[in-house]
Scaffold this active site. Structure first.
Site, PDB file in Angstrom:
ATOM      1  N   ASP A  11       3.760  -9.516   9.756  1.00  0.00           N
ATOM      2  CA  ASP A  11       4.239  -9.076   8.343  1.00  0.00           C
ATOM      3  C   ASP A  11       5.481  -8.388   8.436  1.00  0.00           C
ATOM      4  O   ASP A  11       6.393  -8.313   8.173  1.00  0.00           O
ATOM      5  CB  ASP A  11       3.378  -9.501   7.145  1.00  0.00           C
ATOM      6  CG  ASP A  11       3.809  -9.504   5.687  1.00  0.00           C
ATOM      7  OD1 ASP A  11       5.171  -9.914   5.611  1.00  0.00           O
ATOM      8  OD2 ASP A  11       3.187  -9.243   4.529  1.00  0.00           O
ATOM      9  N   TYR A  71      -5.471 -13.258  -3.754  1.00  0.00           N
ATOM     10  CA  TYR A  71      -5.044 -12.894  -2.095  1.00  0.00           C
ATOM     11  C   TYR A  71      -5.696 -13.183  -1.113  1.00  0.00           C
ATOM     12  O   TYR A  71      -7.181 -13.248  -1.003  1.00  0.00           O
ATOM     13  CB  TYR A  71      -4.866 -11.370  -2.063  1.00  0.00           C
ATOM     14  CG  TYR A  71      -4.310 -10.951  -0.947  1.00  0.00           C
ATOM     15  CD1 TYR A  71      -3.648 -10.936   0.071  1.00  0.00           C
ATOM     16  CD2 TYR A  71      -4.629 -10.046  -0.841  1.00  0.00           C
ATOM     17  CE1 TYR A  71      -3.291 -10.201   0.785  1.00  0.00           C
ATOM     18  CE2 TYR A  71      -4.585  -8.767   0.040  1.00  0.00           C
ATOM     19  CZ  TYR A  71      -3.858  -8.800   0.640  1.00  0.00           C
ATOM     20  OH  TYR A  71      -3.263  -8.250   2.036  1.00  0.00           O
ATOM     21  N   CYS A 103       0.685  -1.064   0.083  1.00  0.00           N
ATOM     22  CA  CYS A 103       0.238   0.089  -0.340  1.00  0.00           C
ATOM     23  C   CYS A 103       1.098   1.227   0.282  1.00  0.00           C
ATOM     24  O   CYS A 103       2.581   1.176   0.398  1.00  0.00           O
ATOM     25  CB  CYS A 103      -1.141   0.086   1.218  1.00  0.00           C
ATOM     26  SG  CYS A 103      -1.890  -1.690   1.790  1.00  0.00           S
ATOM     27  N   HIS A 130      -2.834 -11.418   4.831  1.00  0.00           N
ATOM     28  CA  HIS A 130      -3.208 -10.132   6.639  1.00  0.00           C
ATOM     29  C   HIS A 130      -4.892 -10.324   7.269  1.00  0.00           C
ATOM     30  O   HIS A 130      -4.795  -9.373   8.004  1.00  0.00           O
ATOM     31  CB  HIS A 130      -2.187  -8.970   5.805  1.00  0.00           C
ATOM     32  CG  HIS A 130      -1.418  -8.649   4.666  1.00  0.00           C
ATOM     33  ND1 HIS A 130      -1.226  -8.939   3.554  1.00  0.00           N
ATOM     34  CD2 HIS A 130      -0.171  -8.910   5.303  1.00  0.00           C
ATOM     35  CE1 HIS A 130       0.012  -8.742   3.108  1.00  0.00           C
ATOM     36  NE2 HIS A 130       0.675  -8.684   4.479  1.00  0.00           N
TER      37      HIS A 130
END
Ligand code: ADP
Ligand code: SF4
Length: 688
Positions: free
Chosen positions: A266, A170, A31, A173
């Protein structure tokens, strides 16, 4: 062994299904606070990564449908064909430099709140949405699941049409529907999408198969999967279900992009995870289970570690988000044998904080990050000098170091004077605190560069007065004189009623503690009205010395800002574990008779805490005396920069130094007229 041979394995091409990456450097999705709101800025930033040698350059999570609306965040968006042109800017920029462009398609399920679209919020089962919000997602029925699969398939086709070469499914997260379906605590379904792992994986399998069917002839299909939630037996674990997932889907994607979840795990900061390559223990099994290429991350900046990860068979690609932000030219520098010129990520997560604040990305180490389009800044190129002007920079903190280094790169004759015997200013002091050692890289990178330049002269232990500066006769002066911490407790909560300190308790400043000149006996009360990392780290340092520590703050949590750097829960947990006594929502009233008086931030009710010492961390005082003394003294230019001009983050000081160097000898009227390019909303309406 020559540099070329030592690292040449990193420059081998690797196939991802039908496409081929030219080397093993893979910028994983990250991001950046630009996304669909600032597509030109994002495209230029990604293009720079490709230019710097990253063979695969990904965008970031890209919403496939209005039911996955991450508003107010500025991520990728591919709801329909109207979003293609914005993304095309990025794929063109990446292709122009010879790299592959990857798109991270996502449906965020209960992680999105659909604030803009006001669409239903979808999940495998009924439960609350993410965040402290009194709303719930609804369990998807079969039609919802069919729709989701269609949306994903259609988005994959749009992504291919936008020029992407690699298309993601995906599941990571803890932010995506595919992963939510996998996790038993989120998926309580009784149908064929719930229960056994095979059933919980059904949706992911369908998404992978259908993406391949839709675009797999021309695009690689990547699967981003969090192998471990780092919750022990309370969550998915790499050695149990995490491995089973890889076994069940082993050959289905063309690429495995593996990491740990959630985001705070992460993207660990160096404060809580100093070891680069920290995810290797979790992901190393993956390559034993699949023949497909694997990419992994873990703040990897050392070329030797990269080589060992490839040769040991842990990964095929060196994945990076933050190391590619701190140095977009990392691959090229390795290839060209310029390893000591790598600007290593310090693991501070200021980049993450900007995205979370819905502002364009910034980086402590790389002041050009996010400025590629709007200011036209290149991380490795700066315009040459336009005169033979000589420049003096006073103060070798992050602002002064960056300013001096960039002016020297431009070719100016630069003198840098520093009062202390050590370069780095606040960074030198802060990097000596517990967990912040890696921050020294900010100084090391710049000193390494500066000390090699014949046109830069460094004078340490040179505290300059106004007369000294004038005597030097250098006409252009930048003052990066920094700040010092005040120790009177005055800050945002106490401006109206400054605390009265009767002297009965010894009071220390933040700098006293950093300099090792703190209290020898406790209890010591640390009062934090700054809310950054400093007071929390100081508490840790004093508690580690065996002192009894009380931490008081007007905020409802310790080190409030650090929730934006994904650390707050760890900061608070560490202080609790170290036995620090937390007094939250408390404003400093004053110190009298050996007691610190704290007033409840809500009711004003007071209580007193007996202590032997206090450390008051509230605001900083700008060092402006030299600036004031030099005004009107006939210097050609005089600029106050960095913390001395505006106390802020280290990233702000580096940026200020960089901006000053770029702006030197530019026409001030042009600077005033053209702060930076802006992306304004288009008034062009489709379908209306
Ligand atoms: P910034 O974050 O803006 O770079 P810092 O506080 O980190 O600011 O660094 C300021 C540096 O300036 C410190 O290293 C300090 O020793 C130095 N300094 C301050 N005043 C003078 C001066 N008059 N002469 C030389 N160095 C100075
Ligand atoms: Fe690394 Fe900090 Fe830059 Fe992020 S802001 S890339 S963590 S140096």
């Amino acid at each position: 062994m020559s540099v070329e041979n030592k690292y040449s394995v990193l420059f081998e091409p690797v196939k991802i299904g039908p496409v081929t990456a030219r080397n093993r450097f893979y910028q994983v999705p990250h991001c950046n606070g630009m996304g669909h709101q600032r597509p030109q800025a994002e495209a230029a930033m990604r293009g720079i990564k490709a230019e710097g040698g990253w063979a695969v350059v990904s965008n970031q999570e890209t919403e496939i449908h209005p039911t996955s609306d991450l508003t107010p965040f500025a991520e990728g968006r591919l709801w329909d064909a109207r979003d293609i042109p914005g993304l095309r800017l990025m794929t063109d920029a990446v292709h122009e430099k010879g790299s592959l462009a990857a798109v991270e398609l996502v449906h965020n399920g209960s992680h999105s709140q659909n604030l803009y679209s006001r669409a239903p919020i979808l999940a495998p089962s009924d439960y609350s949405v993410d965040g402290a919000l009194p709303k719930q997602a609804r369990m998807m029925d079969k039609e919802d699941i069919r729709n989701l699969r269609r949306w994903h398939r259609e988005a994959a086709i749009r992504a291919r049409d936008a020029g992407f070469d690699v298309i993601y499914v995906y599941a990571g997260h803890n932010m995506t529907l595919a992963q939510h379906f996998m996790l038993p605590h989120m998926n309580q379904r009784m149908d064929e999408y719930g229960g056994s792992l095979e059933n919980r994986l059904r949706l992911t399998r369908e998404l992978l198969e259908e993406t391949r069917e839709a675009v797999g002839d021309t695009c690689g299909v990547a699967f981003r999967f969090a192998v471990d939630e780092m919750l022990g037996s309370d969550g998915m674990q790499a050695r149990e279900e995490g491995r089973a997932v890889v076994e069940l889907l082993a050959e289905l994607p063309d690429l495995w992009d593996v990491n740990v979840s959630e985001w705070a795990n992460d993207s660990m900061t160096t404060r809580f995870q100093p070891q680069d390559g920290y995810q290797n223990d979790y992901i190393s099994f993956v390559k034993q289970v699949t023949t497909k290429p694997v990419v992994g991350v873990g703040r990897i900046t050392s070329p030797d570690m990269m080589v060992s990860m490839v040769t040991k068979g842990i990964v095929d690609f060196i994945g990076a988000a933050r190391p590619s932000i701190a140095d977009p030219f990392l691959p090229n520098k390795i290839q060209q044998g310029r390893v000591d010129e790598i600007r290593e990520c310090i693991g501070c997560n200021i980049c993450v904080a900007a995205d979370s604040q819905i502002a364009p990305i910034r980086c402590t180490q790389n002041p050009t990050m996010g400025e590629e389009w709007r200011r036209g800044w290149h991380p490795e190129i700066i315009s040459p000098k336009i005169s033979e002007a000589e420049v003096l920079v006073v103060g070798a903190g992050p602002a002064g170091l960056e300013c001096a280094m960039q002016l020297a790169r431009r070719g100016y004759d630069v003198t840098l004077a520093e009062a202390s015997s050590e370069a780095g200013g606040r960074v030198a002091a802060e990097s000596a605190l517990p967990g912040l050692g890696a921050w020294k890289r900010v100084v090391d990178y710049r000193m390494n560069d500066l000390t090699q330049r014949a046109n830069a002269r460094l004078f340490m232990q040179s505290q300059l007065s106004a007369d000294d500066v004038l005597e030097l006769g250098i006409p252009h002066v930048f003052l990066a004189t920094g700040t010092h911490w005040r120790a009177d407790g005055i800050g945002r909560a106490t401006h109206r009623t400054p605390p009265v300190l009767d002297g009965s308790v010894q009071v220390f400043s933040a700098e006293d503690i950093m300099a090792g000149q703190g209290p020898q006996t406790g209890p010591v009360l640390i009062y934090d009205d700054d809310h950054g990392y400093i007071a929390g780290v100081l508490a840790e340092k004093l508690a580690a010395q065996g002192l009894s520590v009380i931490f008081a703050t007007p905020e409802t949590m310790v080190s409030h800002f650090t929730h934006l750097t994904l650390e707050q829960h760890r900061v608070q947990a560490r202080l609790i574990d170290m036995g620090v006594d937390l007094r939250l929502s408390q404003v400093l009233g004053g110190i009298a008779d050996g007691q610190v008086q704290l007033n409840c931030a809500y009711t004003g009710r007071s209580h007193s805490v007996p202590c032997a010492a206090a450390v008051l961390v509230s605001e900083r005082v700008r060092e402006t005396a030299l600036h004031e003394a030099l005004k009107g003294q006939g210097l050609s230019t005089l600029d106050l920069i960095g913390d001395a001009a505006n106390p802020g983050f280290i990233a702000d000081a580096v940026f200020a130094g960089h901006l000053a160097a770029r702006s030197f000898e530019r026409d001030p009227a042009a600077i005033e007229a053209d702060w930076f390019r802006r992306e304004t909303p288009s008034l062009h309406s489709q379908g209306g």
